[in-house]
Design a protein around this motif. Structure first.
Motif, mmCIF file in Angstrom:
data_model
loop_
_atom_site.group_PDB
_atom_site.id
_atom_site.type_symbol
_atom_site.label_atom_id
_atom_site.label_comp_id
_atom_site.label_asym_id
_atom_site.label_seq_id
_atom_site.Cartn_x
_atom_site.Cartn_y
_atom_site.Cartn_z
ATOM 1 N N GLN A 120 10.314 2.332 9.545
ATOM 2 C CA GLN A 120 9.470 1.355 8.852
ATOM 3 C C GLN A 120 9.780 1.365 7.364
ATOM 4 O OE1 GLN A 120 5.056 1.964 8.867
ATOM 5 N NE2 GLN A 120 5.304 1.344 6.721
ATOM 6 N N ALA A 121 9.847 0.184 6.761
ATOM 7 C CA ALA A 121 10.033 0.060 5.315
ATOM 8 C C ALA A 121 8.691 0.244 4.608
ATOM 9 C CB ALA A 121 10.631 -1.299 4.979
ATOM 10 N N PRO A 122 8.685 0.489 3.289
ATOM 11 C CA PRO A 122 7.412 0.573 2.549
ATOM 12 C C PRO A 122 6.617 -0.723 2.657
ATOM 13 C CG PRO A 122 9.212 1.451 1.225
ATOM 14 C CD PRO A 122 9.842 0.802 2.430
ATOM 15 N N LEU A 123 5.309 -0.612 2.499
ATOM 16 C CA LEU A 123 4.433 -1.766 2.603
ATOM 17 C C LEU A 123 4.467 -2.602 1.331
ATOM 18 C CD1 LEU A 123 1.173 -0.281 4.199
ATOM 19 C CD2 LEU A 123 3.052 -1.443 5.360
ATOM 20 N N CYS A 124 4.480 -3.916 1.524
ATOM 21 C CA CYS A 124 4.200 -4.860 0.439
ATOM 22 C C CYS A 124 2.734 -5.240 0.583
ATOM 23 C CB CYS A 124 5.100 -6.080 0.539
ATOM 24 S SG CYS A 124 4.617 -7.443 -0.538
ATOM 25 N N VAL A 125 1.901 -4.821 -0.359
ATOM 26 C CA VAL A 125 0.456 -4.988 -0.250
ATOM 27 C C VAL A 125 0.046 -6.291 -0.925
ATOM 28 C CG1 VAL A 125 -1.777 -3.926 -0.662
ATOM 29 C CG2 VAL A 125 0.213 -2.504 -0.256
ATOM 30 N N ALA A 126 -0.774 -7.084 -0.233
ATOM 31 C CA ALA A 126 -1.144 -8.404 -0.735
ATOM 32 C C ALA A 126 -1.894 -8.337 -2.053
ATOM 33 C CB ALA A 126 -1.986 -9.140 0.306
ATOM 34 N N THR A 127 -2.612 -7.241 -2.301
ATOM 35 C CA THR A 127 -3.346 -7.116 -3.545
ATOM 36 C C THR A 127 -2.453 -6.767 -4.728
ATOM 37 O OG1 THR A 127 -3.800 -4.831 -2.953
ATOM 38 C CG2 THR A 127 -5.486 -6.453 -2.436
ATOM 39 N N ASN A 128 -1.182 -6.476 -4.454
ATOM 40 C CA ASN A 128 -0.266 -6.101 -5.536
ATOM 41 C C ASN A 128 1.085 -6.804 -5.333
ATOM 42 O OD1 ASN A 128 0.802 -4.818 -7.784
ATOM 43 N ND2 ASN A 128 1.302 -2.937 -6.684
ATOM 44 N N PRO A 129 1.093 -8.153 -5.408
ATOM 45 C CA PRO A 129 2.338 -8.877 -5.126
ATOM 46 C C PRO A 129 3.452 -8.577 -6.121
ATOM 47 C CG PRO A 129 0.678 -10.363 -6.021
ATOM 48 C CD PRO A 129 -0.017 -9.062 -5.730
ATOM 49 N N GLU A 130 3.101 -7.989 -7.291
ATOM 50 C CA GLU A 130 4.138 -7.632 -8.271
ATOM 51 C C GLU A 130 4.684 -6.234 -8.040
ATOM 52 O OE1 GLU A 130 0.787 -9.800 -10.606
ATOM 53 O OE2 GLU A 130 0.937 -8.306 -9.047
ATOM 54 N N GLY A 131 4.216 -5.561 -6.982
ATOM 55 C CA GLY A 131 4.596 -4.169 -6.751
ATOM 56 C C GLY A 131 6.066 -3.999 -6.429
ATOM 57 N N PRO A 132 6.551 -2.751 -6.492
ATOM 58 C CA PRO A 132 7.974 -2.481 -6.297
ATOM 59 C C PRO A 132 8.467 -2.721 -4.880
ATOM 60 C CG PRO A 132 6.745 -0.429 -6.427
ATOM 61 C CD PRO A 132 5.779 -1.512 -6.768
ATOM 62 N N ASP A 133 7.563 -2.856 -3.907
ATOM 63 C CA ASP A 133 7.978 -3.039 -2.514
ATOM 64 C C ASP A 133 7.750 -4.464 -2.025
ATOM 65 O OD1 ASP A 133 8.741 -0.306 -2.196
ATOM 66 O OD2 ASP A 133 6.617 0.201 -2.126
ATOM 67 N N CYS A 134 7.567 -5.408 -2.954
ATOM 68 C CA CYS A 134 7.387 -6.816 -2.610
ATOM 69 C C CYS A 134 8.554 -7.635 -3.160
ATOM 70 C CB CYS A 134 6.082 -7.358 -3.180
ATOM 71 S SG CYS A 134 4.588 -6.638 -2.449
ATOM 72 N N PRO A 135 9.069 -8.584 -2.387
ATOM 73 C CA PRO A 135 8.749 -8.836 -0.978
ATOM 74 C C PRO A 135 9.248 -7.696 -0.098
ATOM 75 C CG PRO A 135 10.647 -10.119 -1.631
ATOM 76 C CD PRO A 135 10.131 -9.482 -2.881
ATOM 77 N N PRO A 136 8.736 -7.560 1.115
ATOM 78 C CA PRO A 136 9.144 -6.431 1.960
ATOM 79 C C PRO A 136 10.623 -6.524 2.314
ATOM 80 C CG PRO A 136 7.911 -8.029 3.246
ATOM 81 C CD PRO A 136 7.793 -8.457 1.817
ATOM 82 N N ARG A 137 11.240 -5.386 2.478
ATOM 83 C CA ARG A 137 12.667 -5.345 2.803
ATOM 84 C C ARG A 137 12.866 -4.864 4.237
ATOM 85 N NH1 ARG A 137 14.279 -0.084 2.789
ATOM 86 N NH2 ARG A 137 13.005 1.416 1.633
ATOM 87 N N VAL A 138 14.033 -5.137 4.765
ATOM 88 C CA VAL A 138 14.391 -4.705 6.112
ATOM 89 C C VAL A 138 15.009 -3.321 6.026
ATOM 90 C CG1 VAL A 138 15.832 -5.173 8.117
ATOM 91 C CG2 VAL A 138 14.718 -7.068 6.907
ATOM 92 N N PRO A 139 14.514 -2.342 6.767
ATOM 93 C CA PRO A 139 15.060 -0.988 6.678
ATOM 94 C C PRO A 139 16.330 -0.828 7.490
ATOM 95 C CG PRO A 139 13.308 -1.031 8.307
ATOM 96 C CD PRO A 139 13.389 -2.422 7.718
ATOM 97 N N ASP A 140 17.083 0.220 7.198
ATOM 98 C CA ASP A 140 18.255 0.580 8.001
ATOM 99 C C ASP A 140 17.768 1.455 9.161
ATOM 100 O OD1 ASP A 140 20.044 -0.738 6.303
ATOM 101 O OD2 ASP A 140 20.136 0.999 4.960
ATOM 102 N N PRO A 141 17.925 0.999 10.410
ATOM 103 C CA PRO A 141 17.419 1.781 11.536
ATOM 104 C C PRO A 141 18.235 3.047 11.750
ATOM 105 C CG PRO A 141 18.639 -0.108 12.332
ATOM 106 C CD PRO A 141 18.542 -0.271 10.846
ATOM 107 N N GLU A 142 17.568 4.081 12.227
ATOM 108 C CA GLU A 142 18.211 5.343 12.545
ATOM 109 C C GLU A 142 18.339 5.479 14.059
ATOM 110 O OE1 GLU A 142 16.107 8.581 10.840
ATOM 111 O OE2 GLU A 142 16.021 7.703 8.837
ATOM 112 N N ARG A 143 19.465 6.020 14.508
ATOM 113 C CA ARG A 143 19.624 6.275 15.943
ATOM 114 C C ARG A 143 19.075 7.652 16.293
ATOM 115 N NH1 ARG A 143 22.749 3.005 19.096
ATOM 116 N NH2 ARG A 143 23.916 1.373 18.036
#
Length: 503
Positions: free
Chosen positions: A480-503
């Motif tokens: 799971q990638a970090p959360l983009c929280v609606a109350t903090n649209p300027e946050g470092p994890d917005c917009p949400p990103r796609v993570p690299d999956p692990e096997r």
């Protein structure tokens, strides 16, 4: 060992836990708003795919909101309503099911924007009570035979971190329609899920709110046409701790509990009201699911997830534990499912088989439960995510030859997918809800039904894939990638990103 009830009641409430709670510290209001309120309403047209074909649906969204607020101040939309008018052609399907009433649960995506930053919030679980289905041609107006359903309910708060003109604009709309017979029994099938998109060329703004910075709380609201102030630089992750007003509220709860501690000194749980901390967020997850019978693994995702954080928060300072319940819905093109994925396996160990697999989410939102121990310096925690899924198969080829499995090849019942993650808050490590990480677990795949257009293929897929009672057959690992929280649209994890999956 005897516990001093009064001493226990004065122990600090631990909030820097649970991953999601790190986010929650930024959500509690630092000041109460005395701003004037506005009754906001916007009328929109949506295109919805019904069995009869694409239908134009009239939708009216309304809410009561303040005209202004300060940066970081909690804003809770009140008197929220989503009024959906279904045309007669969209209702024709239900007449054929001998349905007497129709109800709905609506999920509305709302885009929160300030300056050039935006994030989507999910207004979900808005409920429209059962309404009588009109007879065809009933009434004398041009809307004869139409049905209006009004969905209402509580929605999460929003706060904006930068001054300027903030807007709330409705976007995608999902409807879960349920039909009942005259006797109150579910029809067959019992309902219909519809994912609607706004018609192009509309002005979707529901409301505008003037967000003032602390440096000038008396500044007037921006006038139409005026340029917005320059947003503050992107902030870092929220700091630990709570604003003073939140601490005061929790202290008041603690005082209220003291009387009960005389009878039960070994436990002093305090449940924090969800309106203090509940908010929405979004993120992506991607990973792999092993299928031992098929000697391979299927890629999962990237799955877009809409999260409601902190629906229940219980702090037991005597037991040194914090339990937080949140929930999540998958979202793919407006449907509650993961993206379809194509995989190739060796059926029975020698026959190459290719199929498109779709995992559909059914029932209530997936539950996220985080249990944290607060009497150690690292604050270790365990998170469990539980979802109910149905697996569908399509586009099947066996040894390069298409196999017609029909339109409804699926597991005969939903199955439970349970994923677990482990982490710690100090320093942040492992899986934390807010920061993401790796979740792992197992699932039992039920037998299949509905497979085969001209012949019964259920036994073949049941034998090749299903694994009731064989836990190790279906191991799943999701990142799971970090959360983009609606109350903090300027946050470092917005917009949400796609993570690299692990096997």
């Amino acid at each position: 060992m005897t516990v001093d009830a009064r001493a226990a009641a004065r122990r600090p409430i631990h909030w820097a836990v649970g991953g999601a709670l790190v986010v929650a510290t930024a959500l509690v209001p630092s000041a109460e708003s005395a701003a004037a309120e506005q009754k906001s309403e916007v009328s929109l047209r949506y295109t919805c795919p019904f069995p009869s074909g694409p239908e134009e649906v009239d939708v009216v969204v309304s809410a009561v909101l303040p005209t202004s607020a300060r940066t970081g101040e909690e804003i809770r939309p009140a008197e929220v309503a989503v009024e959906v008018t279904l045309p007669p052609t969209a209702l024709a399907r239900f007449a054929g099911l001998d349905a007497a009433t129709l109800s709905a649960v609506a999920r509305l995506t709302v885009r929160n924007t300030v300056g050039d930053k935006s994030a989507d919030a999910s207004w979900q679980d808005l409920t429209a009570p059962p309404a009588d289905l009109p007879a065809p041609g009933e009434g004398d107006s041009q809307d004869s035979g139409a049905l209006t359903l009004t969905a209402t309910g509580d929605v999460p708060t929003v706060a904006f971190g930068s001054p300027g003109r903030a807007t709330l604009a409705p976007d995608a709309l999902a409807l879960a329609l349920t039909s009942l017979t005259e006797s109150g029994e579910p029809t067959t099938p019992p309902g219909l899920d519809v994912a609607c998109t706004p018609a192009p060329g509309q002005e979707p703004e529901l409301a505008a709110i003037a967000i003032r910075g602390d440096q000038d709380p008396t500044a007037p609201a921006p006038r139409p046409g005026e340029s917005d102030p320059v947003p503050d630089p992107t902030p870092t992750r929220p700091a630990e701790g709570l604003p003073p007003t939140a601490r005061e509220k929790i202290d008041a709860l603690t005082e209220k509990r003291r009387g009960a501690l005389e009878d039960d000194p070994g436990s002093c749980p305090i449940e924090i009201p969800p309106e203090w901390v509940m908010t929405t967020a979004e993120t992506y997850a991607a990973g792999y699911a092993n299928a031992a019978k098929l000697d391979g693994a299927a890629a999962l995702g990237p799955a877009f997830m809409k999260v409601v954080l902190n629906k229940r928060y219980i702090n037991d300072s005597c037991a040194s534990t914090v339990d937080v319940s949140s929930e999540v819905n998958f979202d793919y093109q407006g449907k509650r499912q993961l993206p379809p994925t194509k995989a190739t396996f060796l059926s029975y160990g020698f026959m190459p088989t290719t199929a498109t697999m779709t995992l559909e989410q059914v029932g209530p939102p997936a539950a996220i439960h985080t249990h944290t121990v607060t009497n150690t310096p690292t604050y270790p925690e365990e998170t469990t995510v539980t979802a109910q899924l149905v697996m569908r198969l399509s586009d099947v080829e066996v040894n390069g030859v298409p196999l017609d499995v029909g339109p409804d090849c699926r597991t005969e019942r939903p199955f439970e997918q349970v994923l677990k993650g482990y982490g710690q808050s100090y320093p942040p490590a492992g899986y934390l809800v807010a920061y993401g990480g790796t979740l792992t677990g197992y699932a039992h795949i039920p037998p299949f039904e509905g497979c085969g257009a001209t012949e019964d293929l259920d036994p073949i897929f049941t034998s090749a894939i299903s694994s009731p009672g064989k836990k190790a057959d279906n191991y799943t690992k999701m990142t799971q990638a970090p959360l983009c929280v609606a109350t903090n649209p300027e946050g470092p994890d917005c917009p949400p990103r796609v993570p690299d999956p692990e096997r």
